[in-house]
Design a protein around this motif. Sequence first.
Motif, PDB file in Angstrom:
ATOM      1  N   ILE A 142      73.499 -37.467  37.406  1.00 14.30           N
ATOM      2  CA  ILE A 142      72.361 -38.219  37.968  1.00 14.30           C
ATOM      3  C   ILE A 142      71.117 -37.423  37.734  1.00 14.30           C
ATOM      4  O   ILE A 142      70.223 -37.933  37.422  1.00 14.30           O
ATOM      5  N   ASP A 143      71.295 -36.235  38.192  1.00 14.65           N
ATOM      6  CA  ASP A 143      69.979 -35.233  37.882  1.00 14.65           C
ATOM      7  C   ASP A 143      69.603 -35.087  36.481  1.00 14.65           C
ATOM      8  O   ASP A 143      68.456 -35.151  36.234  1.00 14.65           O
ATOM      9  N   ASN A 144      70.486 -35.080  35.457  1.00 16.71           N
ATOM     10  CA  ASN A 144      70.289 -35.124  34.165  1.00 16.71           C
ATOM     11  C   ASN A 144      69.418 -36.353  33.823  1.00 16.71           C
ATOM     12  O   ASN A 144      68.437 -36.459  32.857  1.00 16.71           O
ATOM     13  N   GLU A 145      70.085 -37.591  33.988  1.00 23.16           N
ATOM     14  CA  GLU A 145      69.545 -38.726  33.975  1.00 23.16           C
ATOM     15  C   GLU A 145      68.131 -39.014  34.388  1.00 23.16           C
ATOM     16  O   GLU A 145      67.141 -39.576  33.514  1.00 23.16           O
ATOM     17  N   HIS A 146      67.879 -38.605  35.472  1.00 21.51           N
ATOM     18  CA  HIS A 146      66.541 -38.538  36.185  1.00 21.51           C
ATOM     19  C   HIS A 146      65.479 -37.753  35.289  1.00 21.51           C
ATOM     20  O   HIS A 146      64.595 -38.294  35.044  1.00 21.51           O
ATOM     21  N   TYR A 147      65.934 -36.578  34.977  1.00 20.76           N
ATOM     22  CA  TYR A 147      64.957 -35.683  34.172  1.00 20.76           C
ATOM     23  C   TYR A 147      64.794 -36.241  32.634  1.00 20.76           C
ATOM     24  O   TYR A 147      63.688 -36.422  32.575  1.00 20.76           O
ATOM     25  N   LEU A 148      65.796 -37.077  32.111  1.00 19.33           N
ATOM     26  CA  LEU A 148      65.306 -37.416  30.841  1.00 19.33           C
ATOM     27  C   LEU A 148      64.680 -38.735  30.972  1.00 19.33           C
ATOM     28  O   LEU A 148      63.873 -39.052  29.944  1.00 19.33           O
ATOM     29  N   MET A 149      64.702 -39.545  31.898  1.00 19.15           N
ATOM     30  CA  MET A 149      64.030 -40.730  32.192  1.00 19.15           C
ATOM     31  C   MET A 149      62.488 -40.207  32.429  1.00 19.15           C
ATOM     32  O   MET A 149      61.437 -40.812  31.982  1.00 19.15           O
ATOM     33  N   ALA A 150      62.218 -39.007  33.070  1.00 20.24           N
ATOM     34  CA  ALA A 150      61.016 -38.542  33.419  1.00 20.24           C
ATOM     35  C   ALA A 150      60.510 -37.994  32.086  1.00 20.24           C
ATOM     36  O   ALA A 150      59.117 -37.730  32.236  1.00 20.24           O
ATOM     37  N   HIS A 151      61.171 -37.660  31.139  1.00 26.22           N
ATOM     38  CA  HIS A 151      60.770 -36.711  30.107  1.00 26.22           C
ATOM     39  C   HIS A 151      61.360 -37.576  28.698  1.00 26.22           C
ATOM     40  O   HIS A 151      62.225 -36.833  28.217  1.00 26.22           O
ATOM     41  N   PRO A 152      60.632 -38.700  28.325  1.00 24.45           N
ATOM     42  CA  PRO A 152      61.290 -39.520  27.133  1.00 24.45           C
ATOM     43  C   PRO A 152      60.930 -38.478  26.008  1.00 24.45           C
ATOM     44  O   PRO A 152      61.578 -38.834  24.770  1.00 24.45           O
ATOM     45  N   GLU A 153      59.982 -37.626  25.835  1.00 24.03           N
ATOM     46  CA  GLU A 153      59.756 -36.801  24.774  1.00 24.03           C
ATOM     47  C   GLU A 153      60.955 -36.086  24.387  1.00 24.03           C
ATOM     48  O   GLU A 153      61.216 -35.632  23.110  1.00 24.03           O
ATOM     49  N   VAL A 154      61.960 -35.977  25.159  1.00 27.53           N
ATOM     50  CA  VAL A 154      63.175 -34.843  24.691  1.00 27.53           C
ATOM     51  C   VAL A 154      63.994 -35.909  23.935  1.00 27.53           C
ATOM     52  O   VAL A 154      64.397 -35.214  22.808  1.00 27.53           O
ATOM     53  N   GLU A 155      64.168 -37.166  24.025  1.00 27.93           N
ATOM     54  CA  GLU A 155      64.517 -37.980  23.125  1.00 27.93           C
ATOM     55  C   GLU A 155      63.992 -38.005  21.542  1.00 27.93           C
ATOM     56  O   GLU A 155      64.852 -37.984  20.736  1.00 27.93           O
ATOM     57  N   VAL A 156      62.724 -38.082  21.873  1.00 25.44           N
ATOM     58  CA  VAL A 156      61.884 -38.169  20.566  1.00 25.44           C
ATOM     59  C   VAL A 156      62.068 -36.820  19.718  1.00 25.44           C
ATOM     60  O   VAL A 156      62.516 -36.906  18.538  1.00 25.44           O
ATOM     61  N   MET A 157      62.278 -35.708  20.584  1.00 21.22           N
ATOM     62  CA  MET A 157      62.397 -34.304  19.835  1.00 21.22           C
ATOM     63  C   MET A 157      63.863 -34.362  19.190  1.00 21.22           C
ATOM     64  O   MET A 157      63.914 -33.868  17.999  1.00 21.22           O
ATOM     65  N   VAL A 158      64.840 -34.779  19.744  1.00 26.18           N
ATOM     66  CA  VAL A 158      66.053 -34.833  19.426  1.00 26.18           C
ATOM     67  C   VAL A 158      66.407 -35.666  18.294  1.00 26.18           C
ATOM     68  O   VAL A 158      66.788 -35.219  17.035  1.00 26.18           O
ATOM     69  N   GLU A 159      65.814 -36.929  18.255  1.00 27.68           N
ATOM     70  CA  GLU A 159      65.848 -37.975  17.252  1.00 27.68           C
ATOM     71  C   GLU A 159      65.049 -37.299  15.966  1.00 27.68           C
ATOM     72  O   GLU A 159      65.605 -37.329  14.845  1.00 27.68           O
ATOM     73  N   ASP A 160      64.005 -36.764  16.156  1.00 26.77           N
ATOM     74  CA  ASP A 160      63.238 -36.201  14.881  1.00 26.77           C
ATOM     75  C   ASP A 160      64.045 -35.130  14.482  1.00 26.77           C
ATOM     76  O   ASP A 160      63.991 -35.113  13.292  1.00 26.77           O
ATOM     77  N   PHE A 161      64.490 -34.166  15.095  1.00 31.07           N
ATOM     78  CA  PHE A 161      65.380 -32.935  14.541  1.00 31.07           C
ATOM     79  C   PHE A 161      66.635 -33.461  13.898  1.00 31.07           C
ATOM     80  O   PHE A 161      66.974 -33.039  12.904  1.00 31.07           O
ATOM     81  N   LEU A 162      67.207 -34.677  14.440  1.00 31.06           N
ATOM     82  CA  LEU A 162      68.442 -34.947  13.895  1.00 31.06           C
ATOM     83  C   LEU A 162      68.136 -35.685  12.625  1.00 31.06           C
ATOM     84  O   LEU A 162      68.919 -35.559  11.509  1.00 31.06           O
ATOM     85  N   ARG A 163      67.294 -36.370  12.666  1.00 27.64           N
ATOM     86  CA  ARG A 163      66.718 -37.137  11.184  1.00 27.64           C
ATOM     87  C   ARG A 163      66.498 -36.091  10.037  1.00 27.64           C
ATOM     88  O   ARG A 163      66.948 -36.214   9.131  1.00 27.64           O
ATOM     89  N   GLU A 164      65.752 -35.005  10.494  1.00 29.05           N
ATOM     90  CA  GLU A 164      65.579 -33.997   9.488  1.00 29.05           C
ATOM     91  C   GLU A 164      66.706 -33.215   8.934  1.00 29.05           C
ATOM     92  O   GLU A 164      66.833 -33.023   7.748  1.00 29.05           O
ATOM     93  N   VAL A 165      67.473 -33.014   9.978  1.00 32.67           N
ATOM     94  CA  VAL A 165      68.846 -32.334   9.555  1.00 32.67           C
ATOM     95  C   VAL A 165      69.681 -33.271   8.608  1.00 32.67           C
ATOM     96  O   VAL A 165      70.085 -32.768   7.404  1.00 32.67           O
ATOM     97  N   LEU A 166      69.818 -34.494   8.711  1.00 34.28           N
ATOM     98  CA  LEU A 166      70.475 -35.355   7.877  1.00 34.28           C
ATOM     99  C   LEU A 166      69.837 -35.944   6.593  1.00 34.28           C
ATOM    100  O   LEU A 166      70.424 -36.058   5.809  1.00 34.28           O
ATOM    101  N   LEU A 167      68.433 -35.592   6.808  1.00 38.46           N
ATOM    102  CA  LEU A 167      67.768 -35.985   5.621  1.00 38.46           C
ATOM    103  C   LEU A 167      67.982 -34.702   4.404  1.00 38.46           C
ATOM    104  O   LEU A 167      67.967 -34.707   3.148  1.00 38.46           O
ATOM    105  N   LYS A 168      67.734 -33.523   5.171  1.00 36.82           N
ATOM    106  CA  LYS A 168      67.678 -32.139   4.570  1.00 36.82           C
ATOM    107  C   LYS A 168      68.796 -31.277   4.323  1.00 36.82           C
ATOM    108  O   LYS A 168      69.099 -30.877   3.344  1.00 36.82           O
ATOM    109  N   LYS A 169      70.008 -31.736   5.115  1.00 36.18           N
ATOM    110  CA  LYS A 169      71.387 -31.172   4.905  1.00 36.18           C
ATOM    111  C   LYS A 169      71.219 -29.770   4.778  1.00 36.18           C
ATOM    112  O   LYS A 169      71.690 -29.217   3.547  1.00 36.18           O
TER     113      LYS A 169
END
Length: 86
Positions: A27-54
């Motif tokens: 519950i605490d983690n979900e609240h934190y992630l909801m309050a900080h949507p930039e975390v999801e953006v950063m993770v998505e950005d990183f994964l996209r770069e990893v999958l593109l550049k391998k």
Amino acid sequence: MSVQGGFGVLNAEQLEKLRQFKIQTRIDNEHYLMAHPEVEVMVEDFLREVLLKKPTHIRAFAAEHFTNPDLHIGINAKMATINMDA
């Protein structure tokens, strides 16, 4: 406390406390992630770069990615786009 295979086993009360702790942590983690949507953006950005550049050396790649002094520029731009869509 019972003992099984030389290791202590949690009793019913301890198991319930552990279960409640896990629930509260989620519950605490979900609240934190909801309050900080930039975390999801950063993770998505990183994964996209990893999958593109391998990259062969993923740890070095991750270190370089997350210590990029311009990282905030791309994240802020993506956050602005998300906020405009909302």
